[in-house]
Enzyme design. Structure first.
Site, PDB file in Angstrom:
ATOM      1  N   ARG A 156       0.891  -1.104  -0.024  1.00  0.00           N
ATOM      2  CA  ARG A 156      -0.166  -0.044  -0.002  1.00  0.00           C
ATOM      3  C   ARG A 156       0.949   1.424  -0.016  1.00  0.00           C
ATOM      4  O   ARG A 156       1.188   1.832  -1.149  1.00  0.00           O
ATOM      5  CB  ARG A 156      -0.806   0.180   1.290  1.00  0.00           C
ATOM      6  CG  ARG A 156      -2.065   0.728   0.875  1.00  0.00           C
ATOM      7  CD  ARG A 156      -1.765   2.529   1.402  1.00  0.00           C
ATOM      8  NE  ARG A 156      -1.352   2.614   2.652  1.00  0.00           N
ATOM      9  CZ  ARG A 156      -0.809   3.590   2.903  1.00  0.00           C
ATOM     10  NH1 ARG A 156      -0.940   4.967   2.213  1.00  0.00           N
ATOM     11  NH2 ARG A 156      -0.302   3.934   4.188  1.00  0.00           N
ATOM     12  N   ASP A 157       1.195   1.793   1.172  1.00  0.00           N
ATOM     13  CA  ASP A 157       2.264   2.963   1.150  1.00  0.00           C
ATOM     14  C   ASP A 157       3.339   2.801   0.108  1.00  0.00           C
ATOM     15  O   ASP A 157       4.040   3.635  -0.370  1.00  0.00           O
ATOM     16  CB  ASP A 157       2.669   3.049   2.638  1.00  0.00           C
ATOM     17  CG  ASP A 157       2.766   4.513   3.090  1.00  0.00           C
ATOM     18  OD1 ASP A 157       2.805   5.315   2.097  1.00  0.00           O
ATOM     19  OD2 ASP A 157       3.531   4.933   4.197  1.00  0.00           O
ATOM     20  N   HIS A 174       4.832   4.669  12.426  1.00  0.00           N
ATOM     21  CA  HIS A 174       5.164   4.453  11.228  1.00  0.00           C
ATOM     22  C   HIS A 174       6.084   5.730  10.751  1.00  0.00           C
ATOM     23  O   HIS A 174       5.698   6.655  10.772  1.00  0.00           O
ATOM     24  CB  HIS A 174       3.655   4.695  10.499  1.00  0.00           C
ATOM     25  CG  HIS A 174       3.661   4.974   8.934  1.00  0.00           C
ATOM     26  ND1 HIS A 174       3.164   3.933   8.304  1.00  0.00           N
ATOM     27  CD2 HIS A 174       3.947   5.912   8.152  1.00  0.00           C
ATOM     28  CE1 HIS A 174       3.152   4.122   6.979  1.00  0.00           C
ATOM     29  NE2 HIS A 174       4.021   5.397   6.850  1.00  0.00           N
ATOM     30  N   HIS A 181       9.087   7.313   7.933  1.00  0.00           N
ATOM     31  CA  HIS A 181       9.746   7.263   6.627  1.00  0.00           C
ATOM     32  C   HIS A 181      11.147   7.872   6.897  1.00  0.00           C
ATOM     33  O   HIS A 181      11.552   8.179   7.743  1.00  0.00           O
ATOM     34  CB  HIS A 181       8.859   8.487   5.687  1.00  0.00           C
ATOM     35  CG  HIS A 181       7.853   7.887   5.332  1.00  0.00           C
ATOM     36  ND1 HIS A 181       7.631   7.561   3.821  1.00  0.00           N
ATOM     37  CD2 HIS A 181       6.545   7.538   6.003  1.00  0.00           C
ATOM     38  CE1 HIS A 181       6.390   7.180   3.738  1.00  0.00           C
ATOM     39  NE2 HIS A 181       5.803   7.244   4.918  1.00  0.00           N
ATOM     40  N   CYS A 231       4.373   9.178  -0.214  1.00  0.00           N
ATOM     41  CA  CYS A 231       2.938   9.496  -0.367  1.00  0.00           C
ATOM     42  C   CYS A 231       2.994  10.548  -1.401  1.00  0.00           C
ATOM     43  O   CYS A 231       3.613  11.463  -1.312  1.00  0.00           O
ATOM     44  CB  CYS A 231       2.825  10.194   1.264  1.00  0.00           C
ATOM     45  SG  CYS A 231       1.039  10.975   1.126  1.00  0.00           S
ATOM     46  N   ASN A 234       9.060   4.435   3.020  1.00  0.00           N
ATOM     47  CA  ASN A 234       9.190   3.897   4.343  1.00  0.00           C
ATOM     48  C   ASN A 234      10.571   3.339   4.586  1.00  0.00           C
ATOM     49  O   ASN A 234      11.073   2.870   3.999  1.00  0.00           O
ATOM     50  CB  ASN A 234       8.073   2.945   4.520  1.00  0.00           C
ATOM     51  CG  ASN A 234       6.641   3.219   4.098  1.00  0.00           C
ATOM     52  OD1 ASN A 234       6.281   3.101   3.111  1.00  0.00           O
ATOM     53  ND2 ASN A 234       5.836   3.783   5.256  1.00  0.00           N
TER      54      ASN A 234
END
Lengths: 308, 308
Positions: free
Chosen positions: B13-14, B211, B213, B244, B253
């Site tokens: 996803r990310d 979470h 990055h 993003c 990430n």
């Protein structure tokens, strides 16, 4: 201003020595001066090793001759043995750093000496300094860097006990600053805490310094753990350039600008100008003909600003 | 075995949502299954966003249809609003993650809602779930991710107070797991400690998740600080892919394999197979047509072994 963390810039030595492109002494002196203009107070400027083994470091005397002494700036020359030390004494270096290894395997590969032989080599240098004490100013400051503290490419694991024992032997010789180096970038932050504690116990009066490579992306985590464990002096290389020619798989040091960002964002003070550092990282990247791996030179600092 | 740290894999996803190459649902389902084979127990597998805004995530239903339920594996679907939540309910996702923002600026840009409007949106979803409680198994687990906790590209700094206040509001709605996200990678490990402490105080009964990055290379240092502050759940993306699309300057990430290396080297357990992860990082790199930025896929693990 928050607690001051001193960053020793090692780009001109540990950075350049593993790059394919060999830079002329005049360019390396220019590099040192650009870094000093960006805020570096202590710089590993040269290495007194044989040019046959490390051609990137040839002409250390010429680099030093091109650098007029500057108040408040300390240029460090790395040496691997007594011969290198004597060469360093013939130049205007403000400090000498004696590189050693925590393991026989790396010591034999890097400088042809076992750990015991390296300790004896350092003892001989220290004895010579004691005899020269009548001539003040004649002897530059001295530090020792112990490589492979978090693991050796030839001998494998290095225990906390081994680290404490070696640090105690080095401190007993009267060395005032001892650097623990993760030469091949295998350390984790929890082990940094443990080995820093062991080193401090073994050498309560010495200044501890840390030297990390970002090979496995743990460099800044290790630096953070070191600062939390009370260490105030850290090595870093602008742009994250470099490595070690005799350590297979090693990549660059932690990048000075990344370390400055992490520390200053948290309120620590470093004395560096982040924009000037990023500019210098770009400049040295152009000299060696490749983009440098630092994150800050790509992403820019905070508040959000592009570094381009 | 040391303390277990759960890593939520967010690559599908990310990771993928910010890559130029758009992968077909079948390839994304394959990606999920490869990650599960490498040890991932919880995976952010799909995102129920409008394909007009994030074409990389189109066909979430098809991805989920291609994934037979698997004992002990939890597939998470990200939603930005009630409409996405309803879509998620029509699939076999085991969990729903509601993405929100700590700031109005990012919230308006990312999902057209202020912070207050986002909290209301989540309250509506929670109310609907309460009403559906008669049908056991009909409602997937729910977590909320709060983005821009360490800074916003539009609104600037986010204070510890702001974090505590927002976490308290989310916890009051009955959300059992709350993730704090450094969406643009500007955090430092000291601020991680502070914001985790504030969040725990504001939501003592919720599970906290982090979470990060790696935009400014502080990702693993932040992860280390989080684990030291007692957090047991961390997001990561295999290969360090992603970012993003609505956060200028954001990069990937933290890489799952880098995080696994750091943790397992220190004796923590993660349940992942490092070699299989590196292999999967290579595979997804080939699918999106570029080498991935993780350190481990370049340097290999320990004992020194080449990843190639």
């Amino acid at each position: 201003m928050g607690r001051f963390i001193q960053i020793v810039e090692v780009g001109p030595r540990d950075g350049l020595q593993n790059e394919k492109t060999v830079l002329e002494p005049a360019v390396r002196a220019d590099f040192v001066q650009r870094l000093e203009a960006a805020g570096a107070k202590r710089i590993e400027a040269v290495s007194f090793v044989h040019p046959k083994y490390v051609p990137q470091m040839a002409g250390a005397e010429e680099v030093m001759a091109a650098l007029p002494r500057l108040e408040g700036r300390s240029r460090i020359g790395l040496v691997l043995n007594g011969k290198g030390y004597d060469r360093a004494l013939g130049t205007a270096v403000d400090e000498v750093n004696v590189a050693m290894s925590a393991t026989d395997g790396f010591g034999l590969k890097n400088q042809g000496l076992t750990v015991d032989q390296q300790v004896q080599m350092l003892a001989d240098i220290m004895a010579g300094r004691a005899n020269a004490d009548g001539a003040p100013g004649a002897t530059p400051k001295l530090s020792a860097t112990l490589s492979c503290i978090w693991g050796c490419p030839f001998d494998g694991e290095v225990s906390v006990q081994q680290v404490g024992d070696l640090v105690a032997r080095i401190a007993a010789l009267g060395v005032e600053e001892i650097a623990l180096a993760d030469t091949i970038g295998v350390g984790d932050p929890w082990s940094v805490t443990k080995k820093v504690e062991a080193a401090r116990k073994a050498a309560p009066d010495a200044t501890l310094r840390l030297h990390f490579h970002d090979t496995r992306n743990t460099g800044l985590a290790n630096a953070y753990a070191g600062v939390e464990a009370g260490v105030d002096v850290l090595d870093a290389s602008v742009g994250g350039i470099g490595g070690c020619p005799f350590a297979p798989g090693a990549t660059g040091n932690i990048a000075t600008e990344d370390l400055v960002y992490m520390l200053e964002r948290a309120g620590y003070s470093t004395g560096y100008d982040l924009d000037a550092l990023i500019e210098t990282a770009r400049w040295i990247g152009a000299q060696i003909g490749k983009p440098n791996p630092s994150a800050l030179s790509r992403a820019g600092g905070w508040p959000i600003r592009s570094a381009s």
